[in-house]
Design a protein around this motif. Structure first.
Motif, PDB file in Angstrom:
ATOM      1  N   THR A   1      39.105  42.814  35.530  1.00  0.00           N
ATOM      2  CA  THR A   1      39.273  42.110  34.124  1.00  0.00           C
ATOM      3  C   THR A   1      38.103  40.873  34.002  1.00  0.00           C
ATOM      4  OG1 THR A   1      41.565  42.538  34.115  1.00  0.00           O
ATOM      5  CG2 THR A   1      40.761  41.185  32.690  1.00  0.00           C
ATOM      6  N   LEU A   2      37.832  39.926  35.037  1.00  0.00           N
ATOM      7  CA  LEU A   2      37.236  38.972  34.732  1.00  0.00           C
ATOM      8  C   LEU A   2      35.644  39.003  35.037  1.00  0.00           C
ATOM      9  CD1 LEU A   2      39.729  36.491  36.402  1.00  0.00           C
ATOM     10  CD2 LEU A   2      39.257  36.963  33.973  1.00  0.00           C
ATOM     11  N   MET A   3      35.392  40.103  35.814  1.00  0.00           N
ATOM     12  CA  MET A   3      33.854  40.192  36.085  1.00  0.00           C
ATOM     13  C   MET A   3      33.184  41.332  35.288  1.00  0.00           C
ATOM     14  SD  MET A   3      34.051  39.700  40.189  1.00  0.00           S
ATOM     15  CE  MET A   3      32.228  39.451  40.551  1.00  0.00           C
ATOM     16  N   ALA A   4      31.658  41.362  35.206  1.00  0.00           N
ATOM     17  CA  ALA A   4      31.043  42.550  34.583  1.00  0.00           C
ATOM     18  C   ALA A   4      31.170  43.539  35.558  1.00  0.00           C
ATOM     19  CB  ALA A   4      29.887  41.930  33.988  1.00  0.00           C
ATOM     20  N   GLU A   5      30.705  44.853  35.185  1.00  0.00           N
ATOM     21  CA  GLU A   5      30.290  45.859  36.062  1.00  0.00           C
ATOM     22  C   GLU A   5      29.235  45.483  37.116  1.00  0.00           C
ATOM     23  OE1 GLU A   5      29.853  49.641  34.050  1.00  0.00           O
ATOM     24  OE2 GLU A   5      31.602  49.279  32.836  1.00  0.00           O
ATOM     25  N   GLN A   6      28.512  44.978  36.582  1.00  0.00           N
ATOM     26  CA  GLN A   6      27.449  44.418  37.445  1.00  0.00           C
ATOM     27  C   GLN A   6      27.233  42.968  37.505  1.00  0.00           C
ATOM     28  OE1 GLN A   6      25.528  46.742  39.828  1.00  0.00           O
ATOM     29  NE2 GLN A   6      26.980  48.174  38.987  1.00  0.00           N
ATOM     30  N   VAL A   7      27.357  42.052  38.243  1.00  0.00           N
ATOM     31  CA  VAL A   7      27.303  40.878  38.378  1.00  0.00           C
ATOM     32  C   VAL A   7      26.106  40.379  39.268  1.00  0.00           C
ATOM     33  CG1 VAL A   7      28.389  38.304  38.877  1.00  0.00           C
ATOM     34  CG2 VAL A   7      29.544  40.456  37.914  1.00  0.00           C
TER      35      VAL A   7
ATOM     36  N   VAL B   1      21.667  39.176  44.622  1.00  0.00           N
ATOM     37  CA  VAL B   1      22.338  40.475  45.234  1.00  0.00           C
ATOM     38  C   VAL B   1      23.257  40.935  43.900  1.00  0.00           C
ATOM     39  CG1 VAL B   1      22.198  40.232  47.632  1.00  0.00           C
ATOM     40  CG2 VAL B   1      24.236  39.605  46.134  1.00  0.00           C
ATOM     41  N   THR B   2      23.358  42.171  43.685  1.00  0.00           N
ATOM     42  CA  THR B   2      24.358  42.435  42.825  1.00  0.00           C
ATOM     43  C   THR B   2      25.768  42.846  43.283  1.00  0.00           C
ATOM     44  OG1 THR B   2      22.469  43.666  41.437  1.00  0.00           O
ATOM     45  CG2 THR B   2      24.474  44.506  40.734  1.00  0.00           C
ATOM     46  N   ARG B   3      26.854  42.398  42.597  1.00  0.00           N
ATOM     47  CA  ARG B   3      28.142  42.621  43.060  1.00  0.00           C
ATOM     48  C   ARG B   3      28.871  43.254  41.915  1.00  0.00           C
ATOM     49  NH1 ARG B   3      29.612  39.910  47.852  1.00  0.00           N
ATOM     50  NH2 ARG B   3      28.385  37.990  48.406  1.00  0.00           N
ATOM     51  N   THR B   4      29.522  44.358  42.286  1.00  0.00           N
ATOM     52  CA  THR B   4      30.447  44.929  41.433  1.00  0.00           C
ATOM     53  C   THR B   4      31.977  44.124  41.703  1.00  0.00           C
ATOM     54  OG1 THR B   4      31.333  46.522  42.863  1.00  0.00           O
ATOM     55  CG2 THR B   4      29.511  47.256  41.289  1.00  0.00           C
ATOM     56  N   PRO B   5      32.981  44.191  40.563  1.00  0.00           N
ATOM     57  CA  PRO B   5      34.133  43.560  40.888  1.00  0.00           C
ATOM     58  C   PRO B   5      34.828  43.977  42.270  1.00  0.00           C
ATOM     59  CG  PRO B   5      33.912  44.182  38.761  1.00  0.00           C
ATOM     60  CD  PRO B   5      32.783  44.562  39.385  1.00  0.00           C
ATOM     61  N   SER B   6      34.823  45.408  42.428  1.00  0.00           N
ATOM     62  CA  SER B   6      35.277  46.147  43.881  1.00  0.00           C
ATOM     63  C   SER B   6      34.403  45.240  45.098  1.00  0.00           C
ATOM     64  CB  SER B   6      34.905  47.372  43.867  1.00  0.00           C
ATOM     65  OG  SER B   6      35.100  48.161  45.072  1.00  0.00           O
ATOM     66  N   VAL B   7      33.238  45.356  45.109  1.00  0.00           N
ATOM     67  CA  VAL B   7      32.297  44.645  46.117  1.00  0.00           C
ATOM     68  C   VAL B   7      32.781  43.371  46.233  1.00  0.00           C
ATOM     69  CG1 VAL B   7      29.876  43.820  46.816  1.00  0.00           C
ATOM     70  CG2 VAL B   7      30.428  46.333  45.847  1.00  0.00           C
ATOM     71  N   TYR B   8      33.065  42.532  45.294  1.00  0.00           N
ATOM     72  CA  TYR B   8      33.517  41.162  45.438  1.00  0.00           C
ATOM     73  C   TYR B   8      34.833  41.162  45.958  1.00  0.00           C
ATOM     74  CZ  TYR B   8      33.840  36.088  44.756  1.00  0.00           C
ATOM     75  OH  TYR B   8      33.881  34.683  44.621  1.00  0.00           O
ATOM     76  N   ALA B   9      35.542  41.997  45.441  1.00  0.00           N
ATOM     77  CA  ALA B   9      36.997  41.860  46.015  1.00  0.00           C
ATOM     78  C   ALA B   9      37.045  42.105  47.605  1.00  0.00           C
ATOM     79  CB  ALA B   9      37.926  43.025  45.441  1.00  0.00           C
ATOM     80  N   ASP B  10      36.116  43.053  48.024  1.00  0.00           N
ATOM     81  CA  ASP B  10      35.910  43.200  49.617  1.00  0.00           C
ATOM     82  C   ASP B  10      35.407  42.078  50.381  1.00  0.00           C
ATOM     83  OD1 ASP B  10      36.612  45.763  49.386  1.00  0.00           O
ATOM     84  OD2 ASP B  10      34.738  46.837  49.197  1.00  0.00           O
TER      85      ASP B  10
ATOM     86  N   GLU C   1      33.206  37.704  27.539  1.00  0.00           N
ATOM     87  CA  GLU C   1      34.454  37.122  28.415  1.00  0.00           C
ATOM     88  C   GLU C   1      34.620  37.883  29.624  1.00  0.00           C
ATOM     89  OE1 GLU C   1      37.876  38.145  25.925  1.00  0.00           O
ATOM     90  OE2 GLU C   1      37.057  36.306  24.666  1.00  0.00           O
ATOM     91  N   ARG C   2      33.298  38.025  30.494  1.00  0.00           N
ATOM     92  CA  ARG C   2      33.324  38.486  31.870  1.00  0.00           C
ATOM     93  C   ARG C   2      32.285  37.677  32.685  1.00  0.00           C
ATOM     94  NH1 ARG C   2      36.121  43.706  33.019  1.00  0.00           N
ATOM     95  NH2 ARG C   2      36.719  44.463  30.870  1.00  0.00           N
ATOM     96  N   ILE C   3      32.422  37.411  33.773  1.00  0.00           N
ATOM     97  CA  ILE C   3      31.587  36.736  34.526  1.00  0.00           C
ATOM     98  C   ILE C   3      30.266  37.631  34.783  1.00  0.00           C
ATOM     99  CG2 ILE C   3      30.902  35.691  36.843  1.00  0.00           C
ATOM    100  CD1 ILE C   3      33.646  34.788  36.956  1.00  0.00           C
TER     101      ILE C   3
END
Length: 139
Positions: free
Chosen positions: A25-31, A44-53, A116-118
């Motif tokens: 919800t808070l992060m863009a698909e590619q950060v 580096v590029t992080r997805t919300p899933s990669v950040y959660a990991d 409205e997303r990082i």
């Protein structure tokens, strides 16, 4: 939500490890994550899933750490955060065996919010300070 509210919520829910699914919800698909390591910037590029990991890995290394925002400043679409994280060395970190002793991380980052997303952030962590603690705790 304002950029300040988005980043504060990100810290309280996602970065803290309390609600990792909220990263979607808070992060863009590619950060874009700009990391300063030894005076050298690496992106580096992080997805919300990669950040959660990434947060899960921190929990494996430092247990249920505490995270305290020490300063938060917002201007336009950018939000600066300085924080203190205290954990217990319960998992291997950079080749250092667990000691069950405290490890403190001091860090700061500037987050850019878009739609409205990082969308991007620039982070600096006192990695030498962490390494010194890990070395000291081994003796």
């Amino acid at each position: 939500m304002t950029p300040e509210q988005i980043v504060r919520t990100f810290f309280e829910e996602v970065r803290s490890g309390r609600n990792l699914d909220y990263a979607n919800t808070l992060m863009a698909e590619q950060v874009l994550a700009h990391q300063v390591i030894s005076e050298e910037e690496v992106t580096v590029t992080r997805t919300p899933s990669v950040y959660a990991d990434h947060v899960r890995e921190m929990i494996e290394a430092y247990g249920d750490f505490s995270l305290q925002i020490q300063e938060l400043l917002a201007q336009g679409d950018k939000v600066y955060v300085r924080w203190r994280q205290v954990g217990t060395h319960v998992g291997e970190v950079d080749g250092y065996a667990p000691t069950n002793l405290p490890v403190i991380e001091m860090a700061s980052a500037v987050y850019r919010v878009e739609n409205e997303r990082i969308a991007e952030y620039w982070i600096q962590i006192d990695r030498l300070g962490i390494e010194k603690q890990l070395e000291r705790n081994q003796s």
